[in-house]
Design a protein around this motif. Structure first.
Motif, mmCIF file in Angstrom:
data_model
loop_
_atom_site.group_PDB
_atom_site.id
_atom_site.type_symbol
_atom_site.label_atom_id
_atom_site.label_comp_id
_atom_site.label_asym_id
_atom_site.label_seq_id
_atom_site.Cartn_x
_atom_site.Cartn_y
_atom_site.Cartn_z
ATOM 1 N N PRO A 120 0.828 -1.212 0.000
ATOM 2 C CA PRO A 120 0.000 0.000 0.000
ATOM 3 C C PRO A 120 0.862 1.262 0.000
ATOM 4 N N GLU A 122 0.467 5.767 -0.701
ATOM 5 C CA GLU A 122 -0.447 6.899 -0.832
ATOM 6 C C GLU A 122 -0.013 7.704 -2.047
ATOM 7 N N TYR A 124 -0.442 10.681 -5.038
ATOM 8 C CA TYR A 124 -0.964 11.946 -5.543
ATOM 9 C C TYR A 124 -0.300 12.213 -6.890
ATOM 10 N N ARG A 137 -6.702 10.008 -13.655
ATOM 11 C CA ARG A 137 -7.721 9.666 -12.660
ATOM 12 C C ARG A 137 -8.251 8.260 -12.884
ATOM 13 N N ALA A 141 -7.264 5.202 -10.175
ATOM 14 C CA ALA A 141 -8.427 4.957 -9.315
ATOM 15 C C ALA A 141 -8.261 3.681 -8.504
ATOM 16 N N GLY A 144 -6.380 4.264 -5.353
ATOM 17 C CA GLY A 144 -6.845 5.386 -4.547
ATOM 18 C C GLY A 144 -6.105 6.680 -4.799
ATOM 19 N N ARG A 146 -5.082 10.361 -5.969
ATOM 20 C CA ARG A 146 -5.761 11.639 -6.123
ATOM 21 C C ARG A 146 -4.990 12.463 -7.150
#
Length: 266
Positions: A120, A122, A124, A137, A141, A144, A146
């Motif tokens: 996992p 994060e 951006y 996008r 997706a 997750g 952004r």
């Protein structure tokens, strides 16, 4: 699965593509036949490809890092050599890492990195081009991600400052005067801001490097591609920004990657 199974049809498509100058005509014929839903679709696709539109724009996707990445017309097509950038970044990406993909285009780099590390993270991403943001996008997706539209760091949430572990920045690095020397597939069909790096090809890199120390976590790294010719100047750019830089090169992909790290304690 394609409704087209005729070897004769496949040969006919390949012949048309080869006559148009497509080096990998047989492979491209197979892809077009698989992608077309009807004979009319196939005719349009073959005509479009023969006219010089990138195969990825014709079928709407590109193979990158083991993924099928959506690529809409006008969006920068991820190059296979950029897989080395992903490979290099993967070794610096721990579980839970905060990853930012600047000048993200289709989001292929961040998507492939997330898939490669298998942990996992994060994610951006940001790009100035509306079509690219739409692709990114969709492509991010599943992890997750952004995605923001805007110029470099400007649209990113301020809360990311000082927390980014891995900053991917596949900035444009073609000198403006060399744009006209690029293959028509890139020169005509990809957005110029995704290619044009200014007079010496390093204008966008200078802007990214200048702000990167404010966004990187201590020990975090900025990774980007450059050309072999530009490598010494690129190293000087990130060095002047206070980052510790290292150069990597992949012979198989003819890819040059710079890793610029924010020192701990700074």
């Amino acid at each position: 699965m394609s409704v087209f199974s005729s070897a004769l049809l496949r040969s006919s498509v390949a012949t048309r593509l080869r006559a148009a100058g497509c080096v990998f005509a047989e492979d491209e014929a197979r892809i077009l036949l698989d992608a077309a839903a009807t004979p009319a679709d196939l005719a349009v696709m073959v005509r479009s490809r023969a006219a010089g539109r990138p195969l990825e724009h014709v079928v709407g996707w590109a193979e990158f890092g083991g993924l099928r990445v959506a690529v809409d017309p006008g969006v920068f097509v991820p190059r296979r050599r950029s897989e080395f950038l992903v490979e290099t970044a993967a070794g610096l990406t721990p579980e839970g890492a905060l990853v930012v993909d600047l000048c993200c285009g289709s989001g292929a780099l961040a998507a492939a990195l997330a898939a490669s590390v298998g942990r996992p993270v994060e994610v951006y991403a940001a790009d100035v081009d509306e079509a690219a943001v739409g692709c990114a996008r969709r492509n991010l997706a599943g992890v997750g991600g952004r995605v923001f539209r805007g110029d470099l760091f400007e649209p990113l949430p301020g809360a990311l400052r000082g927390r980014v572990d891995v900053l991917l920045a596949n900035v444009p690095y073609v000198p403006t005067a060399d744009i006209e020397l690029l293959p028509a597939e890139a020169r005509v069909h990809e957005a110029r801001p995704a290619l044009d790096g200014g007079a010496d090809g390093l204008d966008v890199l200078r802007r990214v490097a200048g702000e990167a120390p404010q966004w990187l976590a201590p020990g975090g790294s900025l990774l980007f591609e450059t050309s072999e010719r530009q490598a010494p100047a690129a190293l000087a750019v990130v060095g002047s920004a206070g980052l510790d830089a290292a150069l990597s090169w992949c012979e198989d992909l003819d890819a040059t990657v710079v890793t610029a790290t924010r020192r701990r304690g700074r």
